[in-house]
Design a protein around this motif. Structure first.
Motif, short mmCIF file in Angstrom:
data_model
loop_
_atom_site.label_atom_id
_atom_site.label_comp_id
_atom_site.label_asym_id
_atom_site.label_seq_id
_atom_site.Cartn_x
_atom_site.Cartn_y
_atom_site.Cartn_z
N SER A 179 13.14 -10.74 -5.21
CA SER A 179 12.33 -10.77 -6.53
C SER A 179 13.00 -9.82 -7.34
CB SER A 179 10.91 -10.37 -6.45
OG SER A 179 10.29 -10.62 -7.76
N GLY A 180 13.19 -10.15 -8.81
CA GLY A 180 13.92 -9.48 -9.67
C GLY A 180 12.89 -8.32 -10.51
N SER A 181 11.59 -8.80 -10.54
CA SER A 181 10.50 -8.18 -11.25
C SER A 181 9.33 -8.03 -10.42
CB SER A 181 10.23 -8.91 -12.35
OG SER A 181 9.74 -10.39 -12.24
N PRO A 182 8.47 -7.35 -10.57
CA PRO A 182 7.11 -7.30 -10.21
C PRO A 182 6.54 -8.77 -9.88
CG PRO A 182 7.00 -5.58 -11.65
CD PRO A 182 8.26 -6.47 -11.85
N PRO A 183 6.56 -9.43 -8.84
CA PRO A 183 6.06 -10.79 -8.62
C PRO A 183 4.91 -11.23 -9.49
CG PRO A 183 6.61 -10.07 -6.73
CD PRO A 183 6.53 -8.61 -7.50
N GLN A 184 3.80 -10.14 -9.58
CA GLN A 184 2.53 -10.62 -10.54
C GLN A 184 2.43 -9.55 -11.25
OE1 GLN A 184 -0.24 -13.10 -8.33
NE2 GLN A 184 1.13 -13.40 -6.68
N GLY A 185 3.22 -8.58 -11.54
CA GLY A 185 2.65 -7.60 -12.42
C GLY A 185 2.74 -6.16 -11.75
N HIS A 190 0.54 -8.41 -5.16
CA HIS A 190 1.92 -8.42 -5.39
C HIS A 190 2.67 -9.37 -4.93
CE1 HIS A 190 1.68 -4.75 -7.53
NE2 HIS A 190 1.04 -4.14 -6.52
N GLY A 191 1.86 -10.78 -4.66
CA GLY A 191 2.61 -11.81 -4.05
C GLY A 191 3.09 -11.64 -2.72
N LYS A 192 4.43 -11.94 -2.54
CA LYS A 192 4.72 -12.19 -1.24
C LYS A 192 5.49 -10.64 -0.65
CE LYS A 192 6.10 -16.99 -1.51
NZ LYS A 192 7.08 -17.98 -1.30
N ILE A 193 5.40 -9.64 -1.26
CA ILE A 193 5.76 -8.39 -0.99
C ILE A 193 5.05 -7.87 0.23
CG2 ILE A 193 6.16 -6.00 -1.58
CD1 ILE A 193 6.88 -6.96 -4.49
N ALA A 194 5.08 -7.84 1.66
CA ALA A 194 4.40 -7.67 2.62
C ALA A 194 3.63 -6.27 2.56
CB ALA A 194 5.24 -7.83 3.74
N GLU A 195 4.37 -5.09 2.23
CA GLU A 195 4.22 -3.86 2.21
C GLU A 195 3.00 -3.64 1.39
OE1 GLU A 195 8.73 -4.26 3.25
OE2 GLU A 195 7.28 -5.03 1.65
N LEU A 196 2.81 -4.49 0.28
CA LEU A 196 1.86 -4.35 -0.63
C LEU A 196 0.67 -5.16 -0.82
CD1 LEU A 196 4.38 -3.46 -3.72
CD2 LEU A 196 2.99 -2.00 -2.52
N ARG A 197 0.62 -5.96 0.51
CA ARG A 197 -0.50 -6.72 0.46
C ARG A 197 -1.87 -6.40 0.43
NH1 ARG A 197 1.74 -10.19 5.00
NH2 ARG A 197 2.81 -10.93 3.57
#
Length: 502
Positions: A179-185, A190-197
């Motif tokens: 991803s080139g930007s925060p997926p959902q802000g 945070h979408g598919k970013i596992a560490e931020l689930r």
């Protein structure tokens, strides 16, 4: 006689013996125990802070009159600020590929964000060169070399060059995806970013990345560490913490900068930098840590300004590729120093190898180690070289005309060379050339291509030769081009711009 006194003795004898004693020293030095790799405590840590869309004048040390960056300013004052530092490209992915590979775009073949044509296919006389959107794993990054030199390596934040940064030489990854930007802000989810689930709903992403950086630094002291802290900030979506946004809404606007949300995003980064620096100091590592700071491309045009530079992210005028940059290297850099020598982000690969004692790879590198400049020297290699950019693609407009050649595109297919004070643009659609004297006209306001033909032709030959040497592709004719449709689209956008300016 022990090994070390032997070397000292031979150096002293240099002035009395006629034989090339230094050569003898070089030959025997590799076999001496004292020449073995330095211990973890002696090798410097490296904190590389890399921002996204942070413009040339967006920090206090670069002249902002509205944004607040006291922690970055304090760090910059301890080392060397580069006034003529450049990204390898005018937008995210190709610039980051240049940075990690140490190679210009024709070598790694990432030319744009994504491989699809940008803009309507009937608008533009040429095809685009799609290239690739993933950095080849056959390319050794500086992270590979640093890791092999015995460092603990980590990347935290934006990656953008593949689905996973770990195969590229990193021991640790937090939040790095394609991803080139925060997926959902900047707030969850945070979408598919596992560490931020499981991120708390009120947690601001920039704060979390700074916190993870401190965790990485404090995790293991058995090895020196190299951390690539690559913030999503200040990439869109423009989203600041409400308290900081309110602060800047109440602050008098500057003549250069005045965007409250951008200011809030920048301050969140800066506060995190201050906390990380304090953590390093509390760990007793300040005197043994190198700090490197820069950005991936020019600032986001609708929200910031690089004035007096022309252009912004996506253009190959100075505002799109010239970056704020400083390096603090204890024992090497002089506090408060500056360099106006043109440098580019491919120079960081050999510089990082110099910093860490890592070996250079057996692959082409297009940069030079900045260590001599950091030590106050300017070797001929820097004086004589030119810098190059190659963009065989299209990038849509912000629907404005200040800072770009036409209203439809921020940039059309082009090649650029900077050679000393001179900069030449070549635009492939019509083979037009633009020549600027950056010493007297840093804003690229006066095209000197017709009045200085000798300089124009000399730079053009250098640019063509470089393209030939690197295999840089030039796109061919676009069979879908519709001149009438393009003209109508331009006229429609111009009417929209003129109406909004009334």
């Amino acid at each position: 006689m022990s090994e070390r006194p032997l070397v000292t003795y031979l150096i002293a004898m240099r002035y009395t013996l006629q034989t090339p004693v230094l050569l003898v020293i070089a030959l025997i030095g590799c076999f001496l125990p004292a020449c073995s790799p330095a211990s973890a405590a002696e090798r410097p840590n490296v904190l590389f802070i890399f921002l996204d869309d942070f413009g040339w004048r967006d920090a206090g040390f670069m002249g902002t009159d509205y944004y607040e960056t006291p922690n970055l300013d304090a760090l910059a004052a301890k080392g060397m600020v580069f006034t003529d530092a450049y990204a390898g490209a005018a937008n995210c992915a190709p610039s980051r590929a240049c940075l990690l590979s140490g190679q210009y775009t024709p070598r790694h073949q990432i030319y744009n964000v994504g491989t699809q044509r940008r803009g309507k296919k009937q608008h533009g006389r040429l095809m685009h060169v799609p290239g690739t959107d993933t950095l080849s794993t056959h390319i050794e990054t500086w992270a590979h070399r640093v890791k092999q030199a015995g460092y603990r390596t980590g990347t935290i934040g934006k990656w953008h060059l593949s689905n996973d940064p770990l195969p590229y030489g990193f021991d640790f990854n937090f939040a790095g995806t394609h991803s080139g930007s925060p997926p959902q802000g900047y707030y969850p989810p945070h979408g598919k970013i596992a560490e931020l689930r499981d991120a708390p709903k009120d947690e601001y992403l920039t704060r979390r990345l700074s916190e993870e950086a401190m965790n990485f630094i404090q995790r293991d002291s058995s090895k020196p560490w190299f951390l690539y802290l690559t913030h999503f900030a200040v990439h869109t979506p423009l989203q600041g913490e409400p308290g900081l946004v309110k602060k800047y809404q109440q602050k008098p606007k500057g003549k250069l900068h005045n965007h409250a949300v951008m200011a809030a995003m920048i301050e969140a980064v800066d506060q995190g930098v201050g906390e990380i620096v304090n953590a390093i100091d509390e760990a007793g590592q300040t005197d043994n840590t190198i700090f490197v700071f820069t950005s991936d491309n020019g600032g986001y045009g609708p929200a910031t300004s690089m004035d007096p530079l022309k252009g912004y992210k996506g253009t190959y005028y100075e505002g799109g590729i010239r970056e704020p940059m400083f390096i603090v290297w204890p024992g090497v850099t002089k506090p408060g120093s500056k360099s106006d020598v043109p440098v580019v982000n491919v120079d960081l690969y050999p510089t990082f190898c110099d910093m860490t004692g890592a070996d250079l790879p057996e692959q082409p590198l297009d940069g030079l180690s900045l260590r001599p400049l950091l030590a106050g020297e300017t070797p001929e290699a820097f004086v004589d070289r030119a810098l190059f950019w190659h963009f065989p693609a299209y990038l849509q407009s912000y629907a404005r005309m200040d800072g770009q050649r036409d209203v439809l595109y921020r940039s059309r297919p082009c090649g650029i060379i900077r050679d000393g004070r001179w900069k030449l643009h070549e635009y492939f659609e019509d083979r037009s050339l633009e020549l600027y004297d950056l010493r007297d006209d840093v804003g690229e306001t006066t095209n000197l291509a017709e009045t200085h033909p000798d300089i124009r032709d000399r730079l053009h030959r250098k640019l063509q030769q470089w393209r030939q040497e690197t295999g840089a592709p030039i796109p061919g004719p676009n069979p879908d081009f519709d001149e009438t449709s393009e003209k109508q689209a331009i006229e429609k956008l111009m009417r929209k711009i003129n109406k909004s300016n009334q």
